[in-house]
Motif scaffolding. Structure first.
Motif, short mmCIF file in Angstrom:
data_model
loop_
_atom_site.label_atom_id
_atom_site.label_comp_id
_atom_site.label_asym_id
_atom_site.label_seq_id
_atom_site.Cartn_x
_atom_site.Cartn_y
_atom_site.Cartn_z
N VAL A 83 -5.56 41.74 63.49
CA VAL A 83 -6.44 40.78 62.84
C VAL A 83 -7.60 41.57 62.24
O VAL A 83 -8.17 42.44 62.92
N LEU A 84 -7.93 41.31 61.00
CA LEU A 84 -9.07 41.98 60.36
C LEU A 84 -10.20 40.98 60.23
O LEU A 84 -10.05 39.93 59.61
N ARG A 85 -11.33 41.30 60.88
CA ARG A 85 -12.51 40.43 60.82
C ARG A 85 -13.49 40.97 59.79
O ARG A 85 -13.79 42.17 59.78
N ILE A 86 -13.97 40.08 58.96
CA ILE A 86 -15.02 40.41 58.01
C ILE A 86 -16.33 40.05 58.68
O ILE A 86 -16.63 38.88 58.90
N GLU A 87 -17.08 41.06 59.04
CA GLU A 87 -18.31 40.88 59.81
C GLU A 87 -19.52 40.63 58.90
O GLU A 87 -20.45 39.93 59.30
N ALA A 88 -19.52 41.22 57.73
CA ALA A 88 -20.64 41.07 56.80
C ALA A 88 -20.14 41.33 55.38
O ALA A 88 -19.26 42.17 55.17
N LEU A 89 -20.70 40.59 54.45
CA LEU A 89 -20.40 40.75 53.03
C LEU A 89 -21.69 40.51 52.27
O LEU A 89 -22.37 39.51 52.50
N TYR A 90 -22.05 41.44 51.39
CA TYR A 90 -23.30 41.32 50.66
C TYR A 90 -23.18 41.99 49.30
O TYR A 90 -22.60 43.06 49.17
N SER A 91 -23.74 41.33 48.31
CA SER A 91 -23.91 41.97 47.00
C SER A 91 -25.37 41.81 46.60
O SER A 91 -25.99 40.78 46.89
N SER A 92 -25.91 42.82 45.97
CA SER A 92 -27.32 42.77 45.58
C SER A 92 -27.52 41.66 44.56
O SER A 92 -26.63 41.37 43.75
N PRO A 93 -28.69 41.02 44.58
CA PRO A 93 -28.93 39.86 43.71
C PRO A 93 -28.65 40.13 42.24
O PRO A 93 -28.10 39.27 41.54
N LYS A 94 -28.97 41.30 41.76
CA LYS A 94 -28.76 41.66 40.35
C LYS A 94 -27.28 41.63 39.97
O LYS A 94 -26.93 41.44 38.81
N TYR A 95 -26.39 41.79 40.95
CA TYR A 95 -24.96 41.88 40.67
C TYR A 95 -24.17 40.68 41.18
O TYR A 95 -22.94 40.72 41.21
N ARG A 96 -24.85 39.62 41.56
CA ARG A 96 -24.14 38.44 42.03
C ARG A 96 -23.45 37.73 40.87
O ARG A 96 -23.90 37.79 39.73
N ASN A 97 -22.35 37.09 41.19
CA ASN A 97 -21.53 36.38 40.20
C ASN A 97 -20.95 37.32 39.15
O ASN A 97 -20.69 36.91 38.02
N LYS A 98 -20.76 38.58 39.53
CA LYS A 98 -20.18 39.57 38.63
C LYS A 98 -18.94 40.22 39.22
O LYS A 98 -18.48 41.24 38.75
N GLY A 99 -18.42 39.64 40.31
CA GLY A 99 -17.18 40.12 40.88
C GLY A 99 -17.31 41.12 42.02
O GLY A 99 -16.29 41.61 42.51
N VAL A 100 -18.52 41.41 42.46
CA VAL A 100 -18.71 42.40 43.53
C VAL A 100 -18.11 41.88 44.84
O VAL A 100 -17.31 42.56 45.49
N GLY A 101 -18.49 40.68 45.25
CA GLY A 101 -17.97 40.10 46.48
C GLY A 101 -16.46 39.95 46.43
O GLY A 101 -15.76 40.26 47.39
N ARG A 102 -15.95 39.49 45.31
CA ARG A 102 -14.50 39.33 45.13
C ARG A 102 -13.79 40.67 45.27
O ARG A 102 -12.77 40.78 45.94
N ARG A 103 -14.33 41.71 44.68
CA ARG A 103 -13.70 43.04 44.73
C ARG A 103 -13.72 43.59 46.15
O ARG A 103 -12.75 44.18 46.62
N LEU A 104 -14.83 43.40 46.87
CA LEU A 104 -14.90 43.86 48.25
C LEU A 104 -13.93 43.08 49.14
O LEU A 104 -13.25 43.67 49.98
N LEU A 105 -13.85 41.77 48.93
CA LEU A 105 -12.89 40.97 49.70
C LEU A 105 -11.45 41.36 49.38
O LEU A 105 -10.60 41.41 50.26
N GLN A 106 -11.18 41.66 48.12
CA GLN A 106 -9.83 42.08 47.75
C GLN A 106 -9.49 43.40 48.43
O GLN A 106 -8.35 43.61 48.85
N HIS A 107 -10.47 44.27 48.56
CA HIS A 107 -10.25 45.53 49.28
C HIS A 107 -9.86 45.23 50.74
O HIS A 107 -8.93 45.85 51.27
N ALA A 108 -10.54 44.27 51.37
CA ALA A 108 -10.22 43.89 52.74
C ALA A 108 -8.81 43.30 52.81
O ALA A 108 -8.04 43.62 53.73
N ILE A 109 -8.47 42.46 51.86
CA ILE A 109 -7.12 41.86 51.83
C ILE A 109 -6.07 42.95 51.69
O ILE A 109 -5.04 42.93 52.38
#
Length: 153
Positions: A83-109
């Motif tokens: 089981v892979l737990r995602i403990e924290a996810l953060y993107s800096s405010p300047k880069y929000r809604n630009k795919g940073v969180g999605r890309r990091l989550l895709q890396h986890a997937i």
């Protein structure tokens, strides 16, 4: 936006301590943080690497580190797989809604698929609508009726 995902290492700590400060102060708008806060975040990252209990991956855009994800592995006895737990996810405010969180989550997937994990697991605040929408968009399901218990030591 071109993003490169890199693992945290000791040499990157001075460059990414601001991400941890932003995560810890997520209600702020990414303003300047005190030198004391930055030093505390550097100490947190050093302890993180010393304990070696989880993995931190960073999103890098050009020369800037713009997001982070912290992952830890567990095992499901009922399913017989990791089981892979995602403990924290953060993107800096300047880069929000630009795919940073999605890309990091895709890396986890991708990591979970490589290790044939039975599931990815995460928690978020009830009022974090943008995060919840992202998770749903990526196929995560909210499991109602699951309580979270914590023992503080």
């Amino acid at each position: 936006m071109q993003l490169k995902i890199v693992p945290l290492n000791e040499s990157l700590i001075p460059k990414v301590r601001g991400l941890v400060s932003g995560y810890l102060n997520s209600s702020s708008n990414g303003g300047a943080f005190s030198s004391e806060q930055m030093e505390e975040c550097e100490q947190i990252l050093n302890r993180f690497l010393c304990f070696n209990l989880a993995h931190c991956y960073l999103a890098k855009h050009g020369e800037d580190y713009v997001g982070l994800i912290v992952l830890s592995w567990s095992f499901s006895l009922s399913k017989g797989y990791a089981v892979l737990r995602i403990e924290a996810l953060y993107s800096s405010p300047k880069y929000r809604n630009k795919g940073v969180g999605r890309r990091l989550l895709q890396h986890a997937i991708d990591l979970a698929n490589e290790r044939k994990a039975t599931r990815l697991q995460l928690e978020t605040d009830d009022d974090n609508a943008p995060a919840r929408a992202l998770y749903t968009n990526l196929g995560f399901e909210l499991l109602t009726g699951k309580g979270v218990y914590m023992l503080f030591l």
